[in-house]
Structure formats: structure tokens, C-alpha cells
Scaffold this motif. Structure first.
Motif, PDB file in Angstrom:
ATOM      1  N   TRP A  68      -5.725   1.992 -15.165  1.00  0.00           N
ATOM      2  CA  TRP A  68      -4.420   1.485 -15.596  1.00  0.00           C
ATOM      3  C   TRP A  68      -3.369   1.707 -14.503  1.00  0.00           C
ATOM      4  O   TRP A  68      -2.662   0.775 -14.117  1.00  0.00           O
ATOM      5  CB  TRP A  68      -3.995   2.181 -16.889  1.00  0.00           C
ATOM      6  CG  TRP A  68      -2.615   1.801 -17.339  1.00  0.00           C
ATOM      7  CD1 TRP A  68      -1.433   2.358 -16.937  1.00  0.00           C
ATOM      8  CD2 TRP A  68      -2.276   0.770 -18.261  1.00  0.00           C
ATOM      9  NE1 TRP A  68      -0.384   1.737 -17.554  1.00  0.00           N
ATOM     10  CE2 TRP A  68      -0.869   0.767 -18.377  1.00  0.00           C
ATOM     11  CE3 TRP A  68      -3.020  -0.132 -19.002  1.00  0.00           C
ATOM     12  CZ2 TRP A  68      -0.199  -0.121 -19.206  1.00  0.00           C
ATOM     13  CZ3 TRP A  68      -2.347  -1.008 -19.836  1.00  0.00           C
ATOM     14  CH2 TRP A  68      -0.962  -1.010 -19.934  1.00  0.00           C
ATOM     15  N   VAL A  69      -3.265   2.929 -14.016  1.00  0.00           N
ATOM     16  CA  VAL A  69      -2.229   3.231 -13.023  1.00  0.00           C
ATOM     17  C   VAL A  69      -2.530   2.521 -11.706  1.00  0.00           C
ATOM     18  O   VAL A  69      -1.619   2.040 -11.029  1.00  0.00           O
ATOM     19  CB  VAL A  69      -2.069   4.751 -12.821  1.00  0.00           C
ATOM     20  CG1 VAL A  69      -0.963   5.049 -11.825  1.00  0.00           C
ATOM     21  CG2 VAL A  69      -1.772   5.445 -14.138  1.00  0.00           C
ATOM     22  N   LEU A  70      -3.804   2.416 -11.351  1.00  0.00           N
ATOM     23  CA  LEU A  70      -4.168   1.684 -10.142  1.00  0.00           C
ATOM     24  C   LEU A  70      -3.778   0.207 -10.266  1.00  0.00           C
ATOM     25  O   LEU A  70      -3.253  -0.389  -9.321  1.00  0.00           O
ATOM     26  CB  LEU A  70      -5.670   1.822  -9.873  1.00  0.00           C
ATOM     27  CG  LEU A  70      -6.160   1.235  -8.557  1.00  0.00           C
ATOM     28  CD1 LEU A  70      -5.481   1.909  -7.374  1.00  0.00           C
ATOM     29  CD2 LEU A  70      -7.666   1.368  -8.458  1.00  0.00           C
ATOM     30  N   LEU A  71      -3.990  -0.373 -11.438  1.00  0.00           N
ATOM     31  CA  LEU A  71      -3.575  -1.758 -11.680  1.00  0.00           C
ATOM     32  C   LEU A  71      -2.053  -1.893 -11.593  1.00  0.00           C
ATOM     33  O   LEU A  71      -1.544  -2.876 -11.036  1.00  0.00           O
ATOM     34  CB  LEU A  71      -4.087  -2.239 -13.036  1.00  0.00           C
ATOM     35  CG  LEU A  71      -5.604  -2.396 -13.162  1.00  0.00           C
ATOM     36  CD1 LEU A  71      -5.999  -2.582 -14.627  1.00  0.00           C
ATOM     37  CD2 LEU A  71      -6.126  -3.537 -12.310  1.00  0.00           C
ATOM     38  N   CYS A  72      -1.339  -0.912 -12.107  1.00  0.00           N
ATOM     39  CA  CYS A  72       0.124  -0.923 -11.992  1.00  0.00           C
ATOM     40  C   CYS A  72       0.540  -0.926 -10.529  1.00  0.00           C
ATOM     41  O   CYS A  72       1.392  -1.727 -10.115  1.00  0.00           O
ATOM     42  CB  CYS A  72       0.740   0.290 -12.693  1.00  0.00           C
ATOM     43  SG  CYS A  72       0.748   0.213 -14.488  1.00  0.00           S
ATOM     44  N   LEU A  73      -0.036  -0.039  -9.744  1.00  0.00           N
ATOM     45  CA  LEU A  73       0.299   0.033  -8.323  1.00  0.00           C
ATOM     46  C   LEU A  73      -0.026  -1.268  -7.600  1.00  0.00           C
ATOM     47  O   LEU A  73       0.750  -1.730  -6.757  1.00  0.00           O
ATOM     48  CB  LEU A  73      -0.430   1.207  -7.667  1.00  0.00           C
ATOM     49  CG  LEU A  73       0.207   2.571  -7.865  1.00  0.00           C
ATOM     50  CD1 LEU A  73      -0.765   3.682  -7.482  1.00  0.00           C
ATOM     51  CD2 LEU A  73       1.485   2.686  -7.063  1.00  0.00           C
ATOM     52  N   ALA A  74      -1.156  -1.859  -7.936  1.00  0.00           N
ATOM     53  CA  ALA A  74      -1.525  -3.134  -7.322  1.00  0.00           C
ATOM     54  C   ALA A  74      -0.502  -4.210  -7.681  1.00  0.00           C
ATOM     55  O   ALA A  74      -0.038  -4.957  -6.813  1.00  0.00           O
ATOM     56  CB  ALA A  74      -2.926  -3.556  -7.757  1.00  0.00           C
ATOM     57  N   ASN A  75      -0.132  -4.276  -8.933  1.00  0.00           N
ATOM     58  CA  ASN A  75       0.838  -5.284  -9.373  1.00  0.00           C
ATOM     59  C   ASN A  75       2.171  -5.123  -8.659  1.00  0.00           C
ATOM     60  O   ASN A  75       2.745  -6.090  -8.166  1.00  0.00           O
ATOM     61  CB  ASN A  75       1.052  -5.208 -10.886  1.00  0.00           C
ATOM     62  CG  ASN A  75      -0.090  -5.791 -11.674  1.00  0.00           C
ATOM     63  OD1 ASN A  75      -0.943  -6.486 -11.139  1.00  0.00           O
ATOM     64  ND2 ASN A  75      -0.120  -5.493 -12.959  1.00  0.00           N
ATOM     65  N   GLN A  76       2.663  -3.916  -8.620  1.00  0.00           N
ATOM     66  CA  GLN A  76       4.003  -3.741  -8.089  1.00  0.00           C
ATOM     67  C   GLN A  76       4.063  -3.806  -6.568  1.00  0.00           C
ATOM     68  O   GLN A  76       5.146  -3.945  -6.000  1.00  0.00           O
ATOM     69  CB  GLN A  76       4.642  -2.460  -8.631  1.00  0.00           C
ATOM     70  CG  GLN A  76       4.004  -1.173  -8.213  1.00  0.00           C
ATOM     71  CD  GLN A  76       4.515  -0.004  -9.037  1.00  0.00           C
ATOM     72  OE1 GLN A  76       3.724   0.738  -9.576  1.00  0.00           O
ATOM     73  NE2 GLN A  76       5.814   0.175  -9.141  1.00  0.00           N
ATOM     74  N   THR A  77       2.908  -3.740  -5.910  1.00  0.00           N
ATOM     75  CA  THR A  77       2.886  -3.855  -4.451  1.00  0.00           C
ATOM     76  C   THR A  77       2.322  -5.202  -3.986  1.00  0.00           C
ATOM     77  O   THR A  77       2.138  -5.419  -2.791  1.00  0.00           O
ATOM     78  CB  THR A  77       2.067  -2.710  -3.819  1.00  0.00           C
ATOM     79  OG1 THR A  77       0.736  -2.723  -4.344  1.00  0.00           O
ATOM     80  CG2 THR A  77       2.712  -1.361  -4.071  1.00  0.00           C
ATOM     81  N   GLY A  78       2.020  -6.083  -4.955  1.00  0.00           N
ATOM     82  CA  GLY A  78       1.573  -7.429  -4.615  1.00  0.00           C
ATOM     83  C   GLY A  78       0.130  -7.508  -4.131  1.00  0.00           C
ATOM     84  O   GLY A  78      -0.228  -8.430  -3.403  1.00  0.00           O
ATOM     85  N   ILE A  79      -0.686  -6.586  -4.549  1.00  0.00           N
ATOM     86  CA  ILE A  79      -2.092  -6.557  -4.136  1.00  0.00           C
ATOM     87  C   ILE A  79      -2.944  -7.278  -5.175  1.00  0.00           C
ATOM     88  O   ILE A  79      -2.878  -6.972  -6.366  1.00  0.00           O
ATOM     89  CB  ILE A  79      -2.592  -5.106  -3.967  1.00  0.00           C
ATOM     90  CG1 ILE A  79      -1.766  -4.353  -2.917  1.00  0.00           C
ATOM     91  CG2 ILE A  79      -4.082  -5.062  -3.658  1.00  0.00           C
ATOM     92  CD1 ILE A  79      -1.847  -4.914  -1.525  1.00  0.00           C
ATOM     93  N   ASP A  80      -3.766  -8.204  -4.725  1.00  0.00           N
ATOM     94  CA  ASP A  80      -4.756  -8.864  -5.569  1.00  0.00           C
ATOM     95  C   ASP A  80      -6.039  -8.043  -5.448  1.00  0.00           C
ATOM     96  O   ASP A  80      -6.745  -8.121  -4.443  1.00  0.00           O
ATOM     97  CB  ASP A  80      -4.970 -10.297  -5.095  1.00  0.00           C
ATOM     98  CG  ASP A  80      -6.008 -11.056  -5.909  1.00  0.00           C
ATOM     99  OD1 ASP A  80      -6.892 -10.422  -6.532  1.00  0.00           O
ATOM    100  OD2 ASP A  80      -5.943 -12.295  -5.910  1.00  0.00           O
ATOM    101  N   LEU A  81      -6.313  -7.233  -6.456  1.00  0.00           N
ATOM    102  CA  LEU A  81      -7.462  -6.322  -6.376  1.00  0.00           C
ATOM    103  C   LEU A  81      -8.798  -7.045  -6.332  1.00  0.00           C
ATOM    104  O   LEU A  81      -9.751  -6.532  -5.745  1.00  0.00           O
ATOM    105  CB  LEU A  81      -7.435  -5.322  -7.527  1.00  0.00           C
ATOM    106  CG  LEU A  81      -6.476  -4.151  -7.336  1.00  0.00           C
ATOM    107  CD1 LEU A  81      -6.451  -3.282  -8.592  1.00  0.00           C
ATOM    108  CD2 LEU A  81      -6.853  -3.320  -6.126  1.00  0.00           C
TER     109      LEU A  81
END
Length: 106
Positions: A68-81
Motif C-alpha cells: 500500500w505505502v509503496l503504491l502511494c509513493l509510486a503514485n505521488q512521484t509519478g512512477i508506473d510500477l
């Protein structure tokens, strides 16, 4: 659920219920905290420690918290995981395609 769908779901949840994302630095601290909680469960389940009274074997829930938190960080930094994971797999495959197969320790 795909990784993209997971990122979108978390983003929608944050916008609906979470008011806003925590700062990137706060989320990094939260990620570290969640990894520690995951480590605690693994240490008790697979290591030498035992569960304390009232502690639960909630391994899956702790893994989901980390995700969950990793997905949050990806979203807010513009990373397409999805894209980054694909590139990472390609990198590891190119670098390590014979490394582990030829490792006598394994």
C-alpha cells in the motif's frame, strides 16, 4: 488486479477517504515502519522468536501494508510500477541469467 489497477485503486481511495497523500518523506518513514512490522511477524513465524500474547500471525496483512505505502509513493512521484518492474526483471535477467544457476551455494 494488475499493478496499474492497484495504483489507481489506492489513488482513488486517497482522494475519497484519505484527504491527500502524506508527504513523500513521511510515506518513506511509514514504509520503513511497515517493513519493520513485516519483519517482526517473519521473525516470529520463521525465526527464533515466538509470538507475544495478543500478537497475530498476520503476514499477509503486513505485506499488504508494505505494498500500500509503496503504491502511494509510486503514485505521488509519478512512477508506473508496471513499467519499472518490467524493466527491473529485464535488468536482472540480463545480469543474472547464469549467476544463480552456476552458484554452488544454491
Amino acid at each position: 488486479m494488475t499493478i496499474r489497477e492497484a495504483q489507481d485503486t489506492v489513488d482513488q481511495w486517497i482522494k475519497t477517504y484519505g484527504v491527500r497523500y502524506f508527504s513523500e518523506l513521511t510515506n518513506m518513514a511509514v514504509l520503513t515502519e511497515e517493513v519493520g512490522e513485516l519483519a517482526r511477524v517473519i521473525a516470529r513465524k520463521y525465526g527464533d522468536q515466538s509470538f507475544k500474547p495478543g500478537e497475530k500471525d498476520n503476514l499477509g496483512d503486513e505485506m499488504a501494508d508494505v505494498l500500500w505505502v509503496l503504491l502511494c509513493l509510486a503514485n505521488q512521484t509519478g512512477i508506473d510500477l508496471t513499467e519499472e518492474l518490467q524493466k527491473n526483471i529485464e535488468k536482472k535477467t540480463k545480469r543474472d541469467k547464469t549467476r544463480h544457476i552456476n552458484n554452488d551455494k544454491l
